[in-house]
Structures are given as C-alpha cells and as structure tokens.
Design an enzyme around this catalytic site. Structure first.
Site, PDB file in Angstrom:
ATOM      1  N   LEU A  25      22.955  33.536 -10.851  1.00 51.89           N
ATOM      2  CA  LEU A  25      22.822  33.657  -9.395  1.00 51.89           C
ATOM      3  C   LEU A  25      23.063  35.075  -8.887  1.00 51.89           C
ATOM      4  CD1 LEU A  25      24.850  30.426  -8.525  1.00 51.89           C
ATOM      5  CD2 LEU A  25      22.410  30.611  -9.058  1.00 51.89           C
ATOM      6  N   CYS A  26      22.772  36.083  -9.705  1.00 50.59           N
ATOM      7  CA  CYS A  26      23.014  37.488  -9.319  1.00 50.59           C
ATOM      8  C   CYS A  26      24.470  37.697  -8.920  1.00 50.59           C
ATOM      9  CB  CYS A  26      22.079  37.914  -8.189  1.00 50.59           C
ATOM     10  SG  CYS A  26      20.366  38.077  -8.689  1.00 50.59           S
ATOM     11  N   ASN A  27      25.361  36.956  -9.553  1.00 46.67           N
ATOM     12  CA  ASN A  27      26.791  37.089  -9.275  1.00 46.67           C
ATOM     13  C   ASN A  27      27.526  36.991 -10.611  1.00 46.67           C
ATOM     14  OD1 ASN A  27      29.558  36.585  -8.414  1.00 46.67           O
ATOM     15  ND2 ASN A  27      28.701  36.160  -6.401  1.00 46.67           N
ATOM     16  N   THR A  35      25.298  41.344  -7.795  1.00 42.67           N
ATOM     17  CA  THR A  35      24.946  42.335  -8.812  1.00 42.67           C
ATOM     18  C   THR A  35      24.708  43.716  -8.206  1.00 42.67           C
ATOM     19  OG1 THR A  35      23.949  40.627 -10.207  1.00 42.67           O
ATOM     20  CG2 THR A  35      23.270  42.896 -10.613  1.00 42.67           C
TER      21      THR A  35
END
EC number: 2.8.1.9
Length: 839
Positions: free
Chosen positions: A400-402, A132
């Site tokens: 997952l910050c993705n 992110t």
C-alpha cells in the site's frame, strides 16, 4: 490543525439528499460496482464534469503567462481558485501561500530539493507510518536520517531539541493519517517542534502529508502556531477530479527555498544568456517563484467546479467525516464478528490499540486486514483481490505504498524483507505468503459517496467465500471395483493456442498431431506484445483477445488469423507464414534486426517481432491497444518449467499429504540444476495442460446448484454452465462410459500414457494448475463474468490455491532430431493413468 473528538458519527447527516439518491444521479458507474478504494482516489460526480465542460465551452482561456484578454482571464481564475483553496483549509492568505503541483509527491520533492540545496545539507526525520514518497526524502539528507517507530520516540526527540545548541537544518515529516490503516498521529508535534525551535539554534521544519487525511476530513489550518511549515495534499483524493496537488507553505518558512537553483518559465523577472549567466527570481510571492513553467490552468479551473459540486452535494467536510466514520465503525464491527464454523475469527484487523472509530482524532475511515481460514492459515491477498474483482468489488492489496507501517503491522524486520527480495518478491507481485506469514495487507477505504449497501455487499462477499462452513467430506474417493489398470479414459479433444492468450485451434478428429518436448506443435509459439512496454498481452487485461482466432493451414504452411465473434462474417483475416523465413511480403520483414525484449509471466525473453505495419495495424485496430505480433525464437533460447513450483503443487492433492513447513527453513538453498529441465515456449507453467470432462461436469453442477433467483438480470446469466474452453487446456480427457464419471480423479494421477502400441507416449504429471480470474472470460464472446472462478474458490481451494486441471510434460527422446518430435497423439486415443498410491 483542529480535530473534533466529540462529534457523533451519523449516516449521510447534513448531506443535501440521501446518499443513495446522490449515488444514482451523480455516480451511475457505481450501479453494479462496490468501490472501496477511496484512499487511492475518490470518485468524481457527473455534475462536476458537466460543470467543467460548460466552463470550458463558455470561456476562452489562454496561457496565463501572456497579456491577452484570454490569458488574463486564465490568470484571474487561477488567483481566485488559489484563494478559494486556502479558505477551504481555513488557511489565512496573509500567513500561507499555496503552490499548485502535480500531486502530493511533487510537493514533497519541491521541499526536499530546496533543503538539499542548502550549503550544509539537512537532517531528516520521518514517522514509520509515512507514505513511500515521504520515506524517499531520506536519500537527499546529507546529514543523515531517522525513522521514528512510535509516538514515544518522537516525543522524546522533541523534548531534547531545546537543549541542542549546534546550528543545524532539519525536516521532520509525518502523515496526518496513515494511508495504510487510517491511524491518525498527534497533530501537536508541529506546534511542539516550533516551540522548541524558538529556544534553540537548530532549524527544524515540519512537513505534514495530508493527502490521505483530506479525502474525508476537514483540514483546519486556522491555528497558525499549530500549523505545519509545509503541507502537501492531492485534490483528486477529495473530489476525484482534477488530478492536481498542492503545497501549502507558511510564509514565515519560505526562506527554505532561497537556495533553490533550478528556475523555469514564469518564476524569474530576468535571465541573461550572454556573458556571465545571471537571473533574477520573482520575489512577489512564494508560489510565483516555485510554479515552474505554464501552470496546468485548465485543471486549476476545473478545481472551481469541484469545490462547487462537492459543497452542493455534501455541504461540508465535517459531514463527510461523520458519514464515513459511521460506515467504517459498522464495517469494523461486522468484520470482527465473522467467525468460521469452529469459532475461529476470519478477519485479522490491523489497528493501533489507541485508535477508535468513535474518536476522529485517532482513526480515519480505512480498514487494513488479512483473512484466515478455519485452520488458521493465512489467505493470500492476491486471491482475495482477484475474487473481489470478478464480483465487481474494488479494493486494494499489497504494501500500500506504506512500507514501514505494513512491515510493523505484519511483524517483518528489515532482514526479513531483504530475504524476501532475494527470494524474488517484488512490489505488486503475488508472493502473498512467505515464512507462513502474509507479505502484504488488504485495504478498504470509504468515501463521501460510500453507502450501507457497500458495507453489506462486502460482508456478504466475505461470508460467501471466506467463512468456512462445516466440512461435507472430501471428493474423489477411489472405489474398489474400478481397475486402475483398465484404460477407461480417452482423449475427447485436443487444442493448441498458436498465439498466447488468443483463441484455440481445435485439432481435427482423425489428425495425428506432433508432440515435442515443449508441448504440442505450434502451441503458444506467437504472442502479442505492447509496442510501448514490450510486455506480452493477456486475456486478464484484454478479454477481447479471446476473439482473435488462429487457424493452422499446414498444407499451405500458413497461420490464418481472424478477429471477431464466432461465426461472424465481418471479421478481417491476416495470413502469416509458418516458416521463419518466408517469401510473403508480410513475413520478409520478420526477424531481421527485429529482436524485441519482452516479459512473459515474469521471465525476461527476447522475441522476434513482426515489423510490418500491416501486422501491427491488424491487431491494434481490433484490440484498441498499440501492439504487434511476435514469435518465440528457436529452441536455443527456450524457457523452462519450474520443477520446484511443480513439486509443491504436486503435493497439494485431496489427501493433504503435504509436509508441514520447517520453522526457519526459508530461504532454502538453491536446488541443484535439473539435468533434464522441462522446456516450454510461451505457455505459463508447463508444456501441456490437461483437464477432465467429468470434472468440468461436476463444476457445472456446483455452479447451477449455487444459483439463486436474483433481481439482477446479469447475475442469472452469469450462473449458466461454463464450457471446457474457458480452462484453455491442450488435452481434454473423458471416461469411456459416461455413467462411470469420476470427477477430479486426475488429481491423483502421477503419470499417464496416451495411445497404444508403438504410438504410445508417456507424460509425467508436474502438478495442479493454479487458476486466476482469466477463466471467467467467455471464449466465444470475449465477455467477462464471475464464473467459474467464484465456484472454484468455494470448491477447489487447497492450501490457499484455487486448482483445476493438471500440468503434464512428455517423456522420452525425440524421434526426429530436427524438430524435436517425440511422437504423435490424436482425438480418441486411449489414456492410461498411473496413480499416486500405486507402488
């Protein structure tokens, strides 16, 4: 950057000792925990902390910006450790400089801000698997941005760079390893972009996010032509401590920072504040011009102990890479082999078809996956993470910050995600399944100190809870010789919970208790709120709240609160007036200009907080959390139960009557406003919660039957029968004749009446109660175990939800308009249910 393809994976080969020996001595907190979230942060060794402590207590370190002996010692250590860090990554200090930053994200922002300050701005390209923080750079790119969704797109774009002749500034960023699934992308891109840049007028720089990669693999920057212009990483991913990051800059690319406007202490040689503003930046090194203010020099000094300890235990990052690759491959193979009784697969793994755990250049030691049941239905990520948590298994779930990698893996389009957002989905919530597809991913990541025991424990967890066995039939058949109209049930006990998520007040036998539209009188009218965030506290996070025991003294109009274990004589006591405007000195400060915004179960509410320091100190001292007591305002701002949710729950009974979802029906049009919404105060979902004594008994039989002799003393203790109190019900019903127990019969109830004659009150059943791990908190000791949630997950899971108990709501008009009283009920009252199958 060089990666070895041919190195064979091996279990702790090259380590100083067997990994289990290292774990026992250096990582004692792993004794009862299976830690599988090393991509978030790995764990620090005991000897690292001890070494750092000795360093601090044996040396006097001053601010490195001063000229004293202690300050110069700090500056010298920082310089030495900076060089050691560069050498750790095989980065020639003549070609590279290292800037200490808070974390990888801070390094990314430092580069992005510098490019943004250039006169024409910059163009930005990033790879879909980006974290992110890399995606966020696009908001600063004046000349536009592009997300590349596959390797072919990147290769095609790079090949076209040589033909472009317009002068432009750009940045291309990508992760060395996806933090979502461990996929590794081509390292050749940096070298190829640099080669094309030399043949054209454009200035495209490269930024490599190595944070996920360096946690288990060697970062080799020795080949200067192939190295990125900028590399960011976080040291806690490698060592667990300190919390520190780095930006490694190719010195030939340092001109990017010449347009940087902000300057902080330590980065300038002179500053004029009188007359024309002027300053002279330090030019001796890149790091001196970028490290604003006083460096976190103690953390940097700790890095020296981290390098030393890591090298002593694991010898090299190559050893760590080999060890974790061996474990990841073993785990992947065993997860792939898991099947339900009908032959369907349990695990859906998200891997690139070009990735292999045998090839270090294509895959790291991370596994991303979701689970399905034997009917092919997805299992919610939140449930898996909750159940894993009570079994002391630490994993990660969500996007997952993705965001790009997760959406691509799950097949979500941008339009899909916008619909999800409109429907209420937010980062970190439990909207697990939408459109009959998962909204997030489960992740396991391995680290230097992971072991075969970790792999075996996680596989055993999946086998125990998520590999379906042949069905043994459905419970709760209605027998023909039982009259549905015979009042064979009675109220065994009544409880209210004056302070949300704290102990129960058991209503005395023989005392009639008021029932209002929002529930039993005085139930969940107060709560504890965090003084910093305003969020209401709950037992899931603070299990000691169970030991806060309120008592209602209606004669004296007091709420008396004690803290401590049951029957303890050491507890302190606090008395609060039940009147909203009291004469007690503790209550006169209530409500007057004391409104406090808060969040209760996701709802934004305004509470009336007690401002007396004595009140906040009473709860803060006991819980160790800065909090105070707050009261729900009068009924004018009552919250309401969601009937839409209840309708869904209501259909989730054992007869499996629910209709299949209509394809393309999400999101549904908003339902018409309910003319008679069900009011609630601070309860989670409904005015009252009902459970059955026979259902508790059956659950305890299941818990005991599942118990097996175990060498772990704690496991045996966790398998004892649970008290009905853990379910925090308002009403516990039981059969008049104990031999006629019918466990889970309440699942078939459509409504019920309590009492008889003119005192009889009717209640609608709104739906079943979905359970979380809070039921594992012992209400008498405040200790958390793994039951009954572990057994409920096996015996009471219905269409992705773990259900126990029923939400009910009183029906009728208030007899007393002033306080909204509908009537009264008491222990011993007859309970007469009506059933779903009655006409």
């Amino acid at each position: 950057m060089n990666l070895s393809k041919g190195t064979a994976a091996a279990y702790c080969s090259g380590y100083s000792e067997d990994v289990d020996v290292i774990r026992e001595r250096e990582y004692p907190l792993l004794k009862d925990t299976t830690y599988l979230d090393h991509a978030g942060t790995t764990l620090y060794a005991n000897s690292l902390i001890h070494s750092f402590g000795r360093d601090l207590t044996g040396n006097l370190y001053g601010n490195p910006h001063s000229m004293s002996a202690s300050s110069q010692l700090s500056a010298q250590r920082v310089d030495d450790i900076r060089l050691r860090a560069l050498r750790f990554f095989n980065a020639d200090p003549d070609e590279f400089d290292l800037v200490f930053v808070a974390n990888a994200t801070a390094g990314i922002k430092l580069v992005a801000d510098a490019l943004q300050n250039s006169p024409q701005g910059f163009w930005y390209g990033y790879y879909v698997d980006a974290h992110t923080s890399l995606v966020g750079v696009r908001e600063l790119a004046k000349m536009g941005s592009r997300c590349f969704v596959n390797e072919d797109e990147v290769d095609s774009w790079i090949s076209g760079l040589g033909s472009r002749r317009e002068e432009s500034l750009g940045l291309f960023a990508y992760p060395a390893q996806s933090n979502m699934n461990g996929r590794r992308v081509p390292m050749r891109w940096c070298e190829q972009i640099r080669a094309q840049k030399e043949n054209a007028d454009n200035m495209i720089y490269t930024l490599l996010d190595a944070a996920s990669f360096v946690s288990t693999s060697p970062l080799d920057l020795s080949k200067i032509a192939a190295a990125p212009d900028f590399t960011v990483l976080s040291f806690y991913k490698i060592f667990g401590f300190p919390d520190l990051g780095a930006l490694i800059v190719r010195k030939s690319s340092g001109d990017v920072f010449k347009h940087r406007k902000f300057f902080g202490g330590g980065t300038v040689d002179m500053v004029l504040t009188d007359g024309n503003p002027w300053h002279a930046k330090k030019q001796s090194s890149i790091h001196q011009s970028l490290e604003d203010g006083t460096l976190p020099f103690h953390s940097i000094i700790a890095l020296d102990s981290a390098f030393e300890t890591h090298g002593r235990l694991f010898r090299s990052m190559e050893n760590v890479a080999s060890h974790t690759r061996f474990l990841a491959k073993r785990l992947r193979d065993r997860m792939n082999a898991l099947k339900h009784y009908n032959g369907t697969k349990v695990c859906q793994l998200y891997m690139s078809p070009n990735s292999s755990y045998d090839d270090a250049s294509s895959q790291g030691p991370i596994l991303a996956f979701n689970l399905r049941n034997s009917r092919g239905m997805w299992i919610g990520k939140s449930e898996v993470e909750r159940l894993a948590s009570i079994k002391n298994i630490q994993i990660r779930s969500g996007t997952l910050c993705n965001p790009g990698g997760t959406a691509l893996s799950l097949g979500w389009t941008g339009a899909d995600m916008l619909r999800h957002f409109s429907a209420g989905m937010r980062c970190g919530d439990d909207h697990d399944i939408m459109d009959e597809r998962p909204t997030g991913i489960l992740r396991i990541s391995l680290g230097a100190m992971s072991s075969l025991t970790d792999v075996d424990t996680f596989i055993a967890f999946l086998e125990e809870f998520y590999v379906d066995k042949p069905p043994e039939g459905l419970p709760v058949p209605l027998t023909g010789n039982v009259s549905l109209h015979q009042p064979s049930f009675y109220v065994e006990s009544l409880s209210v919970y004056p302070i949300k998520s704290c102990g129960a007040f058991r209503i005395p036998d023989g005392q009639r208790w008021e029932v209002r539209r929002e529930g039993l009188a005085w139930d969940r009218e107060w709560c504890l709120v965090h003084q910093g965030t305003g969020i209401t506290l709950n037992q899931k996070r603070y299990p000691r709240m169970a030991l806060i025991r309120p008592t209602l003294d209606l004669e004296r109009c007091l709420l008396r609160i004690t803290c401590g274990e049951a029957n303890s004589r050491d507890g302190k006591t606090l008395e609060i007036s039940l009147n909203r405007i009291g004469t007690n000195s503790l209550t006169t400060s209530l409500c007057q200009n004391a409104s406090k915004p808060s969040t209760v179960c996701g709802d934004k509410v305004v509470l009336q907080a007690y401002t007396s320091p004595a009140v906040s100190r009473f709860f803060t001292d006991f819980l160790g959390v800065p909090c105070t007591l707050a009261r729900f305002p009068p009924q004018s701002s009552t919250r309401f139960h969601s009937r839409a949710t209840a309708a869904i729950n209501r259909d989730q009974n054992y007869s499996q009557k629910q209709s299949p979802s209509m394809p393309g029906s999400f999101p549904q049009a908003p339902s018409s406003p309910d003319p008679y919404p069900t009011p609630i105060l601070l309860s989670n979902e409904s005015p009252l919660l009902l459970i059955s004594r026979s259902s508790v008994n059956r659950l305890n039989e299941s818990i005991k039957s599942a118990s097996q002799p175990c060498s772990n003393p704690g496991s045996a203790a966790s398998k004892k029968a649970v008290a009905a109190d853990v379910f925090r019900a308002n009403v516990v019903v039981a059969e008049n004749i104990s031999t006629a127990e019918r466990p889970y019969i309440e699942d078939t109830w459509a409504s019920l009446s309590i009492g008889s004659g003119p005192e009889q009150l009717r209640f609608d059943v709104l739906g079943s109660c979905e359970r979380c791990q809070m039921v594992c908190v012992d209400q008498y000791t405040g200790q958390r175990g793994d039951e009954p949630y572990a057994t409920l997950a096996k015996t009471r899971k219905i269409d992705r939800k773990i259900l126990f108990g029923r939400h009910i709501s009183p029906v009728g008009r208030p007899k007393d308009a002033e306080n909204g009283c509908l009537g009264t009920i008491m222990v011993g009252d007859a309970v007469t249910p009506s059933y779903d199958n009655e006409s």
